[in-house]
Write a protein that holds these residues in place. Structure first.
Motif, PDB file in Angstrom:
ATOM      1  N   GLY A  46       0.814  -1.214   0.000  1.00 16.58           N
ATOM      2  CA  GLY A  46       0.000   0.000   0.000  1.00 16.58           C
ATOM      3  C   GLY A  46       0.847   1.262   0.000  1.00 16.58           C
ATOM      4  O   GLY A  46       0.527   2.240  -0.674  1.00 16.58           O
ATOM      5  N   LEU A  47       1.933   1.250   0.745  1.00 15.10           N
ATOM      6  CA  LEU A  47       2.834   2.412   0.761  1.00 15.10           C
ATOM      7  C   LEU A  47       3.471   2.637  -0.607  1.00 15.10           C
ATOM      8  O   LEU A  47       3.665   3.766  -1.040  1.00 15.10           O
ATOM      9  N   ALA A  55       4.948  12.496   1.035  1.00 13.61           N
ATOM     10  CA  ALA A  55       5.784  11.550   1.781  1.00 13.61           C
ATOM     11  C   ALA A  55       6.863  10.986   0.874  1.00 13.61           C
ATOM     12  O   ALA A  55       6.723  10.948  -0.339  1.00 13.61           O
ATOM     13  N   VAL A  56       7.927  10.567   1.488  1.00 11.30           N
ATOM     14  CA  VAL A  56       8.983   9.851   0.794  1.00 11.30           C
ATOM     15  C   VAL A  56       9.016   8.453   1.384  1.00 11.30           C
ATOM     16  O   VAL A  56       9.123   8.284   2.598  1.00 11.30           O
ATOM     17  N   VAL A  57       8.887   7.455   0.540  1.00 14.58           N
ATOM     18  CA  VAL A  57       8.900   6.071   1.002  1.00 14.58           C
ATOM     19  C   VAL A  57      10.262   5.483   0.669  1.00 14.58           C
ATOM     20  O   VAL A  57      10.628   5.364  -0.492  1.00 14.58           O
TER      21      VAL A  57
END
Length: 64
Positions: A46-47, A55-57
């Motif tokens: 999901g991320l 956001a930074v994943v």
């Protein structure tokens, strides 16, 4: 995989080639015995597919 993800076959092929993935050559794989495995996989995927806004994943994967 293309049908399940909605990506084109050529895109899936390019991803496999880029990361040297060869699932057709794999005899088998191990499934985690962690009872929360599915929940954790869903969270991680999901991320990747829908990260929170602004956001930074970052990911670090460990090879077994």
């Amino acid at each position: 995989m293309a049908e399940r993800t909605g990506l084109s076959k050529s895109t899936v092929g390019r991803i496999w080639q880029r990361f040297d993935l060869k699932p057709h050559l794999t005899d088998g794989f191990k499934i985690s015995t962690d009872p929360l495995f599915v929940v954790k996989v869903v969270d991680v995927v999901g991320l990747h597919h829908n990260p929170p806004e602004r956001a930074v994943v970052l990911c670090v994967y460990e090879k077994a």
